[in-house]
Design a protein around this motif. Structure first.
Motif, PDB file in Angstrom:
ATOM      1  N   UNK A   1       0.804  -1.237   0.000  1.00 24.59           N
ATOM      2  CA  UNK A   1       0.000   0.000   0.000  1.00 24.59           C
ATOM      3  C   UNK A   1       0.831   1.278   0.000  1.00 24.59           C
ATOM      4  N   UNK A   2       2.087   1.208   0.402  1.00 32.48           N
ATOM      5  CA  UNK A   2       2.826   2.447   0.696  1.00 32.48           C
ATOM      6  C   UNK A   2       2.982   3.348  -0.533  1.00 32.48           C
ATOM      7  N   UNK A   3       3.160   2.772  -1.702  1.00 35.79           N
ATOM      8  CA  UNK A   3       3.343   3.603  -2.893  1.00 35.79           C
ATOM      9  C   UNK A   3       2.107   4.477  -3.162  1.00 35.79           C
ATOM     10  N   UNK A   4       0.947   3.885  -3.089  1.00 34.41           N
ATOM     11  CA  UNK A   4      -0.290   4.642  -3.322  1.00 34.41           C
ATOM     12  C   UNK A   4      -0.495   5.722  -2.266  1.00 34.41           C
ATOM     13  N   UNK A   5      -0.230   5.360  -1.022  1.00 34.59           N
ATOM     14  CA  UNK A   5      -0.386   6.324   0.084  1.00 34.59           C
ATOM     15  C   UNK A   5       0.515   7.539  -0.140  1.00 34.59           C
ATOM     16  N   UNK A   6       1.781   7.281  -0.476  1.00 31.90           N
ATOM     17  CA  UNK A   6       2.744   8.364  -0.670  1.00 31.90           C
ATOM     18  C   UNK A   6       2.319   9.250  -1.833  1.00 31.90           C
ATOM     19  N   UNK A   7       1.908   8.642  -2.932  1.00 37.76           N
ATOM     20  CA  UNK A   7       1.564   9.466  -4.101  1.00 37.76           C
ATOM     21  C   UNK A   7       0.332  10.332  -3.851  1.00 37.76           C
ATOM     22  N   UNK A   8      -0.633   9.787  -3.141  1.00 33.94           N
ATOM     23  CA  UNK A   8      -1.793  10.612  -2.785  1.00 33.94           C
ATOM     24  C   UNK A   8      -1.378  11.721  -1.810  1.00 33.94           C
ATOM     25  N   UNK A   9      -0.516  11.380  -0.858  1.00 30.56           N
ATOM     26  CA  UNK A   9      -0.085  12.383   0.140  1.00 30.56           C
ATOM     27  C   UNK A   9       0.677  13.529  -0.525  1.00 30.56           C
ATOM     28  N   UNK A  10       1.498  13.207  -1.499  1.00 36.90           N
ATOM     29  CA  UNK A  10       2.267  14.257  -2.192  1.00 36.90           C
ATOM     30  C   UNK A  10       1.338  15.237  -2.907  1.00 36.90           C
ATOM     31  N   UNK A  11       0.329  14.707  -3.569  1.00 41.61           N
ATOM     32  CA  UNK A  11      -0.644  15.582  -4.240  1.00 41.61           C
ATOM     33  C   UNK A  11      -1.385  16.428  -3.200  1.00 41.61           C
TER      34      UNK A  11
ATOM     35  N   UNK B   1       3.384  17.766   9.577  1.00 42.29           N
ATOM     36  CA  UNK B   1       3.128  16.640   8.678  1.00 42.29           C
ATOM     37  C   UNK B   1       2.532  15.531   9.527  1.00 42.29           C
ATOM     38  N   UNK B   2       1.249  15.292   9.364  1.00 36.33           N
ATOM     39  CA  UNK B   2       0.564  14.306  10.206  1.00 36.33           C
ATOM     40  C   UNK B   2       0.282  13.047   9.382  1.00 36.33           C
ATOM     41  N   UNK B   3       0.914  11.950   9.794  1.00 35.15           N
ATOM     42  CA  UNK B   3       0.781  10.697   9.043  1.00 35.15           C
ATOM     43  C   UNK B   3      -0.667  10.207   8.983  1.00 35.15           C
ATOM     44  N   UNK B   4      -1.435  10.512  10.007  1.00 33.41           N
ATOM     45  CA  UNK B   4      -2.845  10.108  10.010  1.00 33.41           C
ATOM     46  C   UNK B   4      -3.583  10.862   8.916  1.00 33.41           C
ATOM     47  N   UNK B   5      -3.435  12.173   8.904  1.00 31.85           N
ATOM     48  CA  UNK B   5      -4.095  12.978   7.884  1.00 31.85           C
ATOM     49  C   UNK B   5      -3.617  12.572   6.492  1.00 31.85           C
ATOM     50  N   UNK B   6      -2.354  12.190   6.394  1.00 26.51           N
ATOM     51  CA  UNK B   6      -1.780  11.864   5.087  1.00 26.51           C
ATOM     52  C   UNK B   6      -2.099  10.433   4.653  1.00 26.51           C
TER      53      UNK B   6
END
Lengths: 328, 328
Positions: free
Chosen positions: B166-176, B275-280
């Motif tokens: 899952x991490x790749x999708x999470x990171x890409x959404x968080x960056x946007x 930078x809040x990991x929960x929000x991201x």
């Protein structure tokens, strides 16, 4: 009875009581801020010297919230807590008792809350003219050295104890030796808003403590502690003729790292204060164990600088704006 | 073959080859600067999850000059070296070969000097649109997780691999998601001379990397990385309405430490970037393993901020004054 003798007995007793349960397999050094920093040489000793015993060096609150899975009956927990009232360190101590770990508490006050949670309180020396051989850093080292000797064996044990016999005299001579330059340092840096500290090896955390406990906490000067081996992989890009660096040149295995950083500083920086363990007399301790005494030397020479700086800045070392004054 | 599959095979082979010699008893994570930082989650994983395997996280030059006594045939050395040409890390790799340790090299370039000293090179993903699941931090974690599974067993193994999926999708959404605020951050802090970073737990070193590799190295901005659990024991005394803090609020066991620091900052500081990991979006990863994914999230969201800041300051991230330009 000296702290050293007391701790020899405590380690023997802990090992005896755990013999049938599989012995001591892990040692965790836990505290907050300066108390955590003071435990670093012992943690570094275990990491470098032990073949089988796991070790960790962890902030109390992280330890309590994110406890290693192996922490339990086969663990020795060493905490340091100056006044015995730091809530996170009390919580770590309680956790140790709940999990069946052996808990040694290094502390200063003879009465405090933390003492109700340990069978093994050890009162370290503190204050003017204290015996450096009885300080918390040395106490933690006695635990590590004794644990190793009584389990795996430690070939440099006698050399270490000779070093411990010498450290108080070395420190006292070094403090007198830097008196003049400490006043010059205070005059030079009295108006600076940021001072970097640098160090490496078993003595790294004395640079960490000078950074967080003195510059940040007691003088409200911005600071950052740079590992001399890490310096060339990022931090050195902030180097310039204006930025001040206070660098420790240690005796022992990581001296080459410190010297390399100093050489670079001498080329590109202009405002450098050097504490060199060799010049300050640490070389009278045998090279097989000298690494572990850098911290006691630097950490006890800094106060000469700190008192001069505080006087020059008219900012007493005891002044706080938040600590013990507001809720946090 | 993915990095994950490749590393599963490598760990199996290393364990098989060491079965008759007593297995793998120590794992050392070694590198310099950002490469060292990237190994921190794996080192933290071993420290927290392993019952028997010793682990260490050490700067390459310190490792070479002050090598742990147990380093040898029963050791697994994991180094990271981006271009394969860092002299200190090459020296650590050579030392591993000399001592009979198994050496896994995580690197980016498919040809470099370091590759001559390892049987186990692993090429991680890097650059725009890289798969986060193949990055060096995840590669180091695969080694740790696989080592634990194949020795002591690791009950959350499947959950960890689901997280890795899952991490790749999470990171890409968080960056946007942070794009807009990153530009506001760049405008607000473009003229600051100092920015603190803060973090804790397995994700601590992403705050360390932002401090030393971005602010100090790539922007020549003074910086210091404060552990949120240590903050209240010294560093918080520098807090005021002018000083900027960039704080990571992690998901997992140390979140309480970060939230406590943030609460204090909200009371006494004014210039805070969170930078809040929960929000991201990190909470879609199971709580039993989520700690170990904070780093990959934060470390890959920072570049959105870093590029905006570099553009706003007209100071390209690639500019150096010393690194690769002068002798050191």
């Amino acid at each position: 009875m000296s702290q050293r003798e007391q701790l020899q007995g405590i380690v023997s007793e802990i090992l005896a009581m755990r013999r049938e349960k599989g012995g001591v397999k892990q040692i965790y050094f836990v505290g907050c801020g300066g108390s955590l920093g003071a435990l670093y040489p012992a943690a570094n000793f275990m990491q470098r010297e032990s073949m089988t015993i796991k070790s960790g060096w962890i902030n109390s609150n992280e330890f309590v919230h994110s406890t290693p899975k192996d922490f339990g009956e086969n663990s020795l927990l060493v905490v340091a807590c100056h006044r015995g009232n730091t809530p996170e360190t009390i919580a770590a101590t309680k956790l140790g008792r709940e999990k069946g770990a052996a808990v040694i508490v290094l502390t200063w006050l003879e009465e405090s809350e933390i003492l109700s949670y340990t069978e093994y309180p050890v009162f370290y020396t503190f204050g003017a003219n204290k015996d450096i051989a009885g300080e918390k850093t040395m106490c933690a080292l006695y635990i590590a050295v004794e644990l190793l000797k009584q389990t795996e064996g430690y070939e440099h044990y006698d050399r270490f104890m000779e070093g411990a016999d010498r450290i108080d005299g070395i420190v006292k001579r070094a403090c007198a030796h830097v008196e003049k330059r400490a006043h010059a340092f205070a005059k030079e840096y009295r108006d600076d808003k940021l001072i970097y500290t640098m160090g490496s090896g078993a003595g790294y955390a004395s640079a960490y403590m000078e950074c967080i406990c003195i510059f940040m906490e007691m003088q409200w000067i911005h600071s950052s502690c740079i590992h001399t081996g890490e310096y060339f992989h990022g931090p050195f890009e902030v180097t310039d003729a204006e930025t001040p660096f206070l660098i420790q040149i240690s005796e022992g295995t990581t001296r080459a790292l410190d010297e390399r950083a100093l050489k670079f500083l001498k080329t590109y920086a202009k405002r450098i204060e050097v504490l060199d363990a060799k010049e300050l007399g640490l070389s009278t301790i045998d090279s097989s164990v000298v690494d572990y005494f850098n911290h006691s030397l630097f950490n006890n020479v800094y106060p000469v600088y700190n008192e001069a700086l505080a006087a020059e800045r008219q900012h007493p070392l005891s002044t706080r704006r938040y600590m013990w004054r507001v809720e946090y």
